[in-house]
Motif scaffolding. Structure first.
Motif, short mmCIF file in Angstrom:
data_model
loop_
_atom_site.label_atom_id
_atom_site.label_comp_id
_atom_site.label_asym_id
_atom_site.label_seq_id
_atom_site.Cartn_x
_atom_site.Cartn_y
_atom_site.Cartn_z
N UNK A 157 0.83 -1.20 0.00
CA UNK A 157 0.00 0.00 0.00
C UNK A 157 0.87 1.26 0.00
N UNK A 158 0.45 2.29 0.70
CA UNK A 158 1.16 3.57 0.67
C UNK A 158 2.44 3.56 1.50
N UNK A 159 2.48 2.78 2.56
CA UNK A 159 3.60 2.86 3.50
C UNK A 159 4.97 2.66 2.85
N UNK A 160 5.19 1.60 2.04
CA UNK A 160 6.54 1.44 1.46
C UNK A 160 6.92 2.57 0.52
N UNK A 161 5.97 3.16 -0.18
CA UNK A 161 6.27 4.28 -1.08
C UNK A 161 6.74 5.48 -0.28
N UNK A 162 6.03 5.79 0.81
CA UNK A 162 6.42 6.94 1.63
C UNK A 162 7.75 6.71 2.32
N UNK A 163 7.98 5.49 2.79
CA UNK A 163 9.26 5.18 3.42
C UNK A 163 10.40 5.30 2.42
N UNK A 164 10.19 4.83 1.21
CA UNK A 164 11.25 4.91 0.20
C UNK A 164 11.62 6.36 -0.09
N UNK A 165 10.60 7.22 -0.26
CA UNK A 165 10.87 8.63 -0.55
C UNK A 165 11.53 9.32 0.65
N UNK A 166 11.12 8.94 1.87
CA UNK A 166 11.73 9.55 3.05
C UNK A 166 13.19 9.14 3.18
N UNK A 167 13.48 7.86 2.95
CA UNK A 167 14.87 7.38 3.06
C UNK A 167 15.73 8.01 1.97
N UNK A 168 15.16 8.21 0.79
CA UNK A 168 15.93 8.81 -0.30
C UNK A 168 16.21 10.29 -0.04
N UNK A 169 15.28 10.98 0.66
CA UNK A 169 15.43 12.43 0.86
C UNK A 169 16.25 12.78 2.08
N UNK A 170 16.39 11.87 3.03
CA UNK A 170 17.05 12.22 4.29
C UNK A 170 18.55 12.47 4.17
N UNK A 171 19.35 11.62 3.48
CA UNK A 171 20.81 11.80 3.50
C UNK A 171 21.30 13.14 2.97
N UNK A 172 20.82 13.65 1.82
CA UNK A 172 21.38 14.93 1.36
C UNK A 172 21.12 16.08 2.32
N UNK A 173 19.97 16.09 2.99
CA UNK A 173 19.69 17.15 3.97
C UNK A 173 20.60 16.99 5.18
N UNK A 174 20.78 15.75 5.63
CA UNK A 174 21.64 15.52 6.79
C UNK A 174 23.08 15.93 6.51
N UNK A 175 23.60 15.57 5.33
CA UNK A 175 24.97 15.92 4.99
C UNK A 175 25.14 17.43 4.87
N UNK A 176 24.22 18.09 4.16
CA UNK A 176 24.32 19.54 3.99
C UNK A 176 24.19 20.27 5.32
N UNK A 177 23.27 19.82 6.17
CA UNK A 177 23.07 20.47 7.46
C UNK A 177 24.28 20.28 8.37
N UNK A 178 24.80 19.05 8.43
CA UNK A 178 25.96 18.79 9.28
C UNK A 178 27.16 19.62 8.84
N UNK A 179 27.40 19.70 7.54
CA UNK A 179 28.53 20.47 7.04
C UNK A 179 28.36 21.95 7.33
N UNK A 180 27.16 22.48 7.12
CA UNK A 180 26.92 23.90 7.35
C UNK A 180 26.98 24.26 8.82
N UNK A 181 26.43 23.40 9.67
CA UNK A 181 26.44 23.67 11.11
C UNK A 181 27.87 23.62 11.65
#
Length: 290
Positions: A157-181
Motif C-alpha cells: 500500500x502507501x507505507x513502502x512508497x512513503x518510506x522509500x521517498x523519506x529514506x531517499x530524501x534524508x541523506x542529502x539534507x543531513x549531509x548539507x546540514x551537518x557540514x553547514x552547522x
C-alpha cells in the motif's frame, strides 16, 4: 565678478535633477529578459528538432512518438473520451496530484529527519562519528535496492512508497546540514557564548541562521532525489500515480503516454524547484544560488 546673489539665481533657474534610478534595476530586468528569451529560443529549437526527427521517420512511432502524438495523449488523459475517463479511470492531473502528495509527505518526513540528524552531527562530534557511516551508506544506495525489503515489511500500500521517498530524501539534507552547522562562524558562536547564551540558544540564534543557505540547498537536492525516485516508488500498486501511469503505459508500448508522463514529472519538478528557490530567497536573501 560673480556675486552670491547671481549664484543663487543661477541655482534657482537650473533644471531640477532627474529622479534617481535604483542602481542595477534596469540591468537586472534586461538580463532577466535575455534569459527568458534564450530559454524560449532553446525550447523552440528542441521542439523543431523533435518534429524533424519524427517527420523523417527514422524510427518507429512506438520508439519515438511525435509531438502531435504526445499532445493527443495529453488530451485523452485529461478528460473523458469514448466513455473512458483519463488513464485507468483518473485524469493526468489526478495522477500527478497523488504522486505529489506522496512526494511531499515522504520527502517532507525525510527532510525533517535529515535536519535533526544533521544538527546533531554538526554540533556533537560523537554523534557524527556514530551516524556519518550510516548516512553515507544510505546515500549511496539506489532506491530500488531497498524497495523490495520495504514491501516485505510494510506491504504494497502507501507505507513502502512513503518510506522509500523519506529514506531517499534524508541523506542529502543531513549531509548539507551537518557540514553547514560545523562550519558556522566561530567568532559569532564565541560572541553569543560570551554574552551568556546557552547551547540551545547558540544553535537556534547563530548556528542555524548562518547555515540556512546550505541547508536549503540540501532540501532542494532532497526533493529532486525524491522526485526521481517516484517511478521506483510506484512500480508496485502505483496506480493512480504518475509513476504508475508511466510503468503501466510502458507495458503496453504506449510511448506517447510515457513521454507525456515524463514531461509532467519534469515540468512539475521545475515548478517545485522554483518554489524552493523563492523560499530560499525569502529566508536567506543575502546569499546567491547556483
Amino acid at each position: 565678478m560673480t556675486t552670491p546673489t547671481s549664484v543663487r539665481k543661477r541655482a534657482a533657474d537650473a533644471p531640477a535633477p532627474a529622479p534617481a534610478v535604483p542602481v542595477g534595476r534596469r540591468p537586472e530586468r534586461g538580463a532577466r529578459r535575455r534569459r527568458v528569451g534564450l530559454r524560449l529560443v532553446a525550447l523552440a529549437t528542441l521542439l523543431a528538432l523533435w518534429q524533424s526527427v519524427t517527420a523523417l521517420q527514422l524510427w518507429s512511432p512506438v520508439l519515438v512518438p511525435s509531438p502531435a502524438a504526445v499532445w493527443n495523449a495529453l488530451l485523452e488523459t485529461s478528460g473523458t473520451h469514448d466513455g473512458v475517463r483519463g488513464y485507468q479511470g483518473h485524469t493526468l492531473i489526478e495522477h500527478l496530484g497523488i504522486s505529489l502528495r506522496r512526494i511531499f509527505i515522504g520527502a517532507g518526513a525525510g527532510v525533517v529527519a535529515g535536519l535533526v540528524v544533521g544538527v546533531l552531527m554538526g554540533t556533537l562530534p560523537w554523534v557524527r562519528v556514530v551516524l556519518e557511516p550510516a548516512v553515507a551508506f544510505l546515500r549511496t544506495l539506489p532506491p530500488l535496492a531497498y524497495f523490495s525489503l520495504l514491501i516485505i515489511w510494510f506491504g504494497i500500500d502507501e507505507a513502502p512508497k512513503l518510506w522509500l521517498l523519506a529514506i531517499a530524501a534524508m541523506p542529502p539534507v543531513a549531509v548539507a546540514t551537518a557540514s553547514a552547522v560545523a562550519s558556522a562562524p566561530t567568532a559569532l558562536v564565541e560572541a553569543a557564548r560570551a554574552i551568556g547564551a546557552k547551547r540551545g540558544q547558540v544553535v537556534t540564534s547563530v548556528v542555524l541562521p548562518s547555515a540556512l543557505p546550505e541547508i536549503l540547498v540540501g532540501v532542494r537536492l532532497a526533493f529532486g532525489i525524491a522526485y526521481s525516485s517516484v517511478v521506483a516508488a510506484e512500480t508496485v500498486n502505483g496506480l493512480p500515480g504518475i509513476g504508475g501511469l508511466i510503468r503501466d503505459a510502458q507495458r503496453y508500448n504506449q510511448s506517447d503516454t510515457v513521454v507525456l508522463g515524463l514531461f509532467a514529472i519534469g515540468i512539475s519538478g521545475l515548478l517545485i524547484d522554483a518554489g524552493l528557490r523563492v523560499l530560499s530567497d525569502r529566508l536567506a536573501p543575502w546569499r546567491s544560488h547556483t
